[in-house]
Scaffold this motif. Sequence first.
Motif, PDB file in Angstrom:
ATOM      1  N   ARG A 284       0.825  -1.198   0.000  1.00  0.00           N
ATOM      2  CA  ARG A 284       0.000   0.000   0.000  1.00  0.00           C
ATOM      3  C   ARG A 284       0.861   1.250   0.000  1.00  0.00           C
ATOM      4  O   ARG A 284       0.605   2.207  -0.721  1.00  0.00           O
ATOM      5  CB  ARG A 284      -0.938   0.005   1.217  1.00  0.00           C
ATOM      6  N   LYS A 285       1.920   1.246   0.825  1.00  0.00           N
ATOM      7  CA  LYS A 285       2.826   2.400   0.873  1.00  0.00           C
ATOM      8  C   LYS A 285       3.520   2.601  -0.471  1.00  0.00           C
ATOM      9  O   LYS A 285       3.698   3.723  -0.938  1.00  0.00           O
ATOM     10  CB  LYS A 285       3.865   2.206   1.975  1.00  0.00           C
TER      11      LYS A 285
ATOM     12  N   GLU B  89       1.082   4.123  -2.881  1.00  0.00           N
ATOM     13  CA  GLU B  89       0.870   5.546  -2.619  1.00  0.00           C
ATOM     14  C   GLU B  89       2.028   6.371  -3.155  1.00  0.00           C
ATOM     15  O   GLU B  89       1.840   7.435  -3.745  1.00  0.00           O
ATOM     16  CB  GLU B  89       0.706   5.782  -1.113  1.00  0.00           C
TER      17      GLU B  89
ATOM     18  N   LYS C  58      -0.359  11.736   3.403  1.00  0.00           N
ATOM     19  CA  LYS C  58      -0.845  10.503   4.039  1.00  0.00           C
ATOM     20  C   LYS C  58      -1.281  10.771   5.476  1.00  0.00           C
ATOM     21  O   LYS C  58      -2.359  10.350   5.906  1.00  0.00           O
ATOM     22  CB  LYS C  58       0.267   9.455   4.010  1.00  0.00           C
TER      23      LYS C  58
ATOM     24  N   LYS D 163      -4.606  12.752   5.707  1.00  0.00           N
ATOM     25  CA  LYS D 163      -5.814  11.956   5.482  1.00  0.00           C
ATOM     26  C   LYS D 163      -6.141  11.065   6.677  1.00  0.00           C
ATOM     27  O   LYS D 163      -7.300  10.801   6.985  1.00  0.00           O
ATOM     28  CB  LYS D 163      -5.644  11.102   4.227  1.00  0.00           C
ATOM     29  N   THR D 164      -5.091  10.593   7.362  1.00  0.00           N
ATOM     30  CA  THR D 164      -5.291   9.657   8.477  1.00  0.00           C
ATOM     31  C   THR D 164      -5.681  10.369   9.767  1.00  0.00           C
ATOM     32  O   THR D 164      -6.595   9.940  10.473  1.00  0.00           O
ATOM     33  CB  THR D 164      -4.013   8.828   8.707  1.00  0.00           C
TER      34      THR D 164
END
Length: 399
Positions: free
Chosen positions: A4-5, A8, A272, A275-276
């Motif tokens: 996933r990282k 991104e 990132k 968003k988190t």
Amino acid sequence: MKKRKKAEAESIIGSLSKQSKPALAVAFACVVAFMGIGLVDPILQSIAKSLHATAAQTSLLFTSYMLVTGVVMLFTGFISSRIGAKKTLLIGLVVIILFSFLGGLSGSVGALIGFRAGWGLGNALFIATALSTIIGVSTGGSEKAVIMYEAAMGMGMSVGPLIGGILGSFSWRGPFFGVAFLMLVAFVLVWFLLDPIAKPKKKAGVWEALKALEHGGLKITGLTALCYNFGFFTVLAYSPFLLRHFNALEVGFSFFGWGILLAVSSVFLAPKFEKTYGTTKMLLFSLLGFAVVLGVMGIFTEYPVVIMFGIMISGFFQGISNTLLTTTVMEVAPVERSIASAAYSFVRFTGGAIAPYLAGKIAEWFSPHITFYFAGVTVAVGSAILYSGRSYLQKIYLK
């Protein structure tokens, strides 16, 4: 998790690679423009020695540059709305080329301070217009455009000290001539690749950028940035004097490491984290983290290796702060982006102008320890301002 990282990161890199040629041309010019900020870091000690100047006097190279940049920022919207964004960018580039070249010919620290002020004039015309131009000609929306702008800033600030160290190892004059040449390349790229941009239907007033600061969200963000930039430029302009026994190239590599962390955190991590955890929480985290780093640097000012690692680690927190503050300004202000950029830049560059000289004077009056403690407290005050004004921001944009 790793996939996933990786996805991104590839997404961000892909979005940057797909940008239009005009946007990339302006972004390249931004890289060179931001190189000029950190370019003199590795050669501060050489300049002071060659021109028989004190640390406080030499730090005025930053103060004159940042002060003129900040003040002129107020009028960039007025100018660009009348002559057009492309002409404003090109004029700014020409002014930078001229004064960076003259800086390399300086025979006294006073003359060099004056030429850096002229450099700041060109920098103001270019930087304030560049951000709104990139947003206007890029693809993918304002958030990706800001990321590209911050990537250019991070790259410029990381490469600037390295080039300054390499060229400065031959002569302190070398970096000034180097920037003049690179800005000439940027001028050619912008001239040929950027089409004329339509002037706004409504021309900006002379004091419109200053009036924009009456808006609560922009005022809070600007004051936060002012306090933050005091710490930012204490690291950038004063800490090189504590890297005793480091030559120009070694100082350049130290700030290159700082710039790499700044670029990575601003481009890859800030979006990132935002968003988190939300913009407000991440800004508070980055500001307070930076304040702690400044405090640690204040404790260990006698240890150059600790100062070196402090410089590098601060880049992580500064990269997050830079991206989130810039994104916030572009989204929160109820005015044209060029006006918002000019108003915000005026406030934050004022903080950058005050810090270098005051940092050196505080060290002379008291000690280097107090210089960093003061900077850390100032950044912490910025986080308190942000927290106190969070209601202005939450209603409009932030989580």
